[in-house]
Design a protein around this motif. Structure first.
Motif, short mmCIF file in Angstrom:
data_model
loop_
_atom_site.label_atom_id
_atom_site.label_comp_id
_atom_site.label_asym_id
_atom_site.label_seq_id
_atom_site.Cartn_x
_atom_site.Cartn_y
_atom_site.Cartn_z
N GLU A 106 0.75 -1.44 -0.41
CA GLU A 106 0.17 -0.33 0.06
C GLU A 106 0.94 1.49 -0.09
O GLU A 106 0.42 1.62 -0.99
CB GLU A 106 -0.64 0.34 1.11
N CYS A 196 -4.29 -0.88 -1.80
CA CYS A 196 -5.19 -0.66 -0.38
C CYS A 196 -6.06 -2.24 -0.34
O CYS A 196 -5.71 -3.42 -0.50
CB CYS A 196 -5.59 0.28 0.38
N GLU A 211 -6.38 3.73 -3.38
CA GLU A 211 -6.07 4.84 -2.72
C GLU A 211 -6.20 5.72 -2.46
O GLU A 211 -6.60 6.55 -2.59
CB GLU A 211 -6.09 3.32 -1.14
N GLU A 290 -11.67 1.48 -1.79
CA GLU A 290 -11.54 0.26 -0.90
C GLU A 290 -12.22 -0.71 -1.79
O GLU A 290 -13.46 -0.03 -1.91
CB GLU A 290 -11.32 0.98 0.25
N ASP A 309 -12.66 6.01 0.83
CA ASP A 309 -11.88 5.56 2.24
C ASP A 309 -11.51 7.36 2.60
O ASP A 309 -10.72 7.81 2.49
CB ASP A 309 -10.58 5.09 3.10
N GLU A 392 -14.45 1.55 4.19
CA GLU A 392 -13.40 0.68 4.19
C GLU A 392 -14.28 -0.77 3.16
O GLU A 392 -14.47 -0.46 2.42
CB GLU A 392 -12.35 0.16 5.41
FE1 FEO Z 1 -5.60 1.75 2.93
FE2 FEO Z 1 -8.20 2.38 4.05
O1 FEO Z 1 -7.02 1.85 4.75
#
Ligand code: FEO
Ligand code: CA
Ligand code: CA
Ligand code: CA
Length: 591
Positions: A106, A196, A211, A290, A309, A392
């Protein structure tokens, strides 16, 4: 190529299970702050693969003091997130003792990756390592002598990075806003970032979600034609998080106004062809993506559930125009090019509606399809969608076909902004909503919904926690639900991201039954090391293995004085990565 993937992976779980579920049975763990993966009694855990481990070609062994872009390009990336197990093409019936492991990478913690890191003046080499540490890895893994291990030099092993070229398809492809110095056609993008969440399609490709790409770009010029869109997406007028723009003009929005519009999409990758070009699907909208959880509607159109997100952002659903065809993998790889993206409205009476974002209609009368694909948030703002507490993961229970959506927190919600679907202000601890599609059809325009749980400690009245009516003393408190998954019995498992702050204990994995007398009775199966979140997890199809992503161990500290040395122990830098969990007796997880 695995034409039978759908039947193997989608049918297997459902076929193996009957309606109804027993509560999982395990000696749940207590909240803790240990620098290790802690598992319930009778379980064991091992690291599988971690940042820097060689995966392709002649990759050198990891040496944190001699890291280089050339090495990183062939090594496992940083900050493991969404993971999936895929059957090998010559053994598609099941993941038994061989599999392809997909893992997203990520974001970066350069303060933990590099000695003497200066966040305002990173070196060119640090920047280029970072670009190559993002994206995803595909690694063949094998089970031998009770342990999964990576297969070095498998022909499938591949890194996808911030430098990988990708096709752009869907309504925004070719739009003038996507034309860059490197690609004047607006149909090619360089790199994928902040990968993500994700999903797996019935035709055996992987979807990986871009993300927080807004943090990768800096120097947005104030004013200008795209200013309102950039503002809505949080594009910065000052420097970016990692200062990539100091060495690469494409991350400088003043110098390169359009590269930013080539990011924020769902990316499809064929994991079985290491030479395949990934595709950015603009039809699924441009968001802080997400989840891209794929199911089939009653008429076999493809449905993808997505979250965005951000605080007060929305839940989305894509429905393809054409149906899935199990006999044509090639045709299926066009199903995400053309469809209808909708956004969710949660009524205070438990009703719900999917509001289509159709260019040329209603409030979007003056919008083009490219406008909706590029400024999806702006389109959703106009149609009456419900602003949520940071959507999420969204997942579909294979047993009851209901949709479960995680809302991780929203510290900005005020009392005046409370509604039935976001009932706390502020929402420090997050919650999960259970949604039932109208008529049981994932393409239905309506749904009903109820809150499954409101995270936090039920023994602390200020948390206003709720676990489907379970008495407080019978719950292990959890907070900040992020990734969701289900076991073969349809029990929900929740991966958390944020408990060190909100509950004072490490993040981890919680079983939450969704049916029967134990509905809502959260129990903790494992916890991750100091500073880490459990960013993603999945079960092997036989239910005997859990694979988890330990992301950002040691976060909040520095390379020079790390709070975590997972997985290698004292004297070593923390390394995010994937670990396995199994029962010592080889039985089903949670049984
Ligand atoms: Fe990368 Fe929204 O967690
Ligand atoms: Ca998160
Ligand atoms: Ca997440
Ligand atoms: Ca999931």
């Amino acid at each position: 190529m695995p034409l039978a993937y759908s039947a193997a992976a989608f049918g297997q779980l459902a076929a193996a299970c009957a309606e109804g579920s027993d509560a999982p049975a395990f000696d749940f763990i207590q909240p803790n702050s240990l620098d290790q993966v802690t598992v319930a009694a009778g379980y064991r855990t091992r690291p599988l693969i971690s940042w820097g481990d060689p995966i392709t070609g002649d990759a050198p062994p990891f040496d944190v003091h001699a890291q280089s872009p050339a090495a990183q390009a062939k090594q496992f990336g940083y900050n493991s997130d969404f993971l999936a197990l895929l059957p090998l093409p010559d053994d598609r019936s099941a993941v038994s003792d061989r599999a392809l492991l997909w893992n997203n990478h990520e974001f970066l913690n350069p303060e933990l990756m590099f000695p003497n890191y200066d966040p305002e003046a990173p070196t060119r080499e640090q920047v280029d390592i970072g670009l190559l540490a993002q994206g995803a890895s595909i690694v063949e893994i094998r089970l031998a002598n009770g342990r999964w291990l990576p297969v070095r030099n498998s022909r499938f092993n591949r890194r996808i990075t911030g430098q990988t070229l990708m096709n752009i398809r869907g309504p925004a492809a070719g739009d003038p806003r996507l034309r860059t110095a490197e690609d004047p056609t607006g149909t090619v993008a360089r790199g994928t970032f902040y990968n993500c969440g994700g999903g797996v399609t019935p035709w055996g490709t992987v979807l990986t979600d871009e993300e927080d790409v807004h943090t990768c770009f800096g120097n947005r010029p104030a004013g200008g034609a795209n200013d309102a869109v950039h503002h809505r997406y949080g594009i910065r007028t000052d420097a970016s998080d990692y200062r990539w723009e100091q060495y690469h003009d494409r991350f400088d929005v003043t110098k390169s106004p359009n590269d930013v519009f080539t990011t924020g999409y769902v990316v499809e990758v064929d994991p079985y062809d290491p030479d395949s070009t990934p595709t950015k699907h603009t039809a699924l909208g441009r968001l802080r993506h997400e989840a891209s959880t794929v199911v089939l509607a009653a008429d076999r159109r493809v449905v993808v559930y997505c979250g965005d997100d951000g605080r007060f952002e929305y839940v989305y659903r894509y429905v393809s125009t054409n149906p899935y065809d199990s006999s044509s993998r090639t045709a299926n790889q066009t199903l995400l090019d053309d469809g209808v993206l909708s956004v969710a409205r949660y009524g205070d009476d438990g009703s719900g509606e999917w509001i289509p974002l159709v260019a040329g209609h209603g409030p979007l009368a003056d919008w083009s399809g490219a406008d909706v694909a590029i400024n999806t948030r702006g389109a959703a703002d106009l149609v009456g969608a419900t602003p949520m507490d940071r959507p999420e993961d969204i997942d579909v229970n294979p047993i009851n076909s209901r949709i479960y959506a995680a809302f991780t927190n929203n510290i900005d919600r005020t009392e005046e902004q409370v509604d039935a679907a976001n009932p706390r202000a502020p929402n420090d601890h997050g919650h999960v909503i259970e949604m039932t599609p109208g008529g049981g059809d994932h393409a239905s325009p309506t749904f009903t919904w109820e809150i499954l749980f409101l995270g936090g400690d039920p023994r602390n009245p200020s948390h206003a926690a709720f676990y489907a009516g379970i008495d407080s003393e019978d719950v292990t408190p959890l907070a900040n639900p992020d990734n969701l998954l289900f076991d073969q019995q349809g029990t929900l498992y929740v991966c958390t991201d944020g408990q060190p702050v909100t509950l004072g204990s490490n993040d981890g994995l919680f079983a939450v039954p969704v049916s029967g007398p134990d509905r809502g009775r959260a129990r903790q199966l494992l916890s991750v090391p100091v500073g880490a979140e459990l960013a993603s997890g999945c079960f092997s199809p036989d239910g005997r293995w859990f694979f988890g992503s330990a992301q950002h161990p040691g976060e909040g500290s520095t390379f020079e004085s790390p709070s975590s040395t997972y997985p290698d122990g004292p004297g070593n830098p923390p390394r995010p990565g994937v670990f396995t969990v199994s029962k010592v007796d080889g039985g089903l997880i949670g049984a």
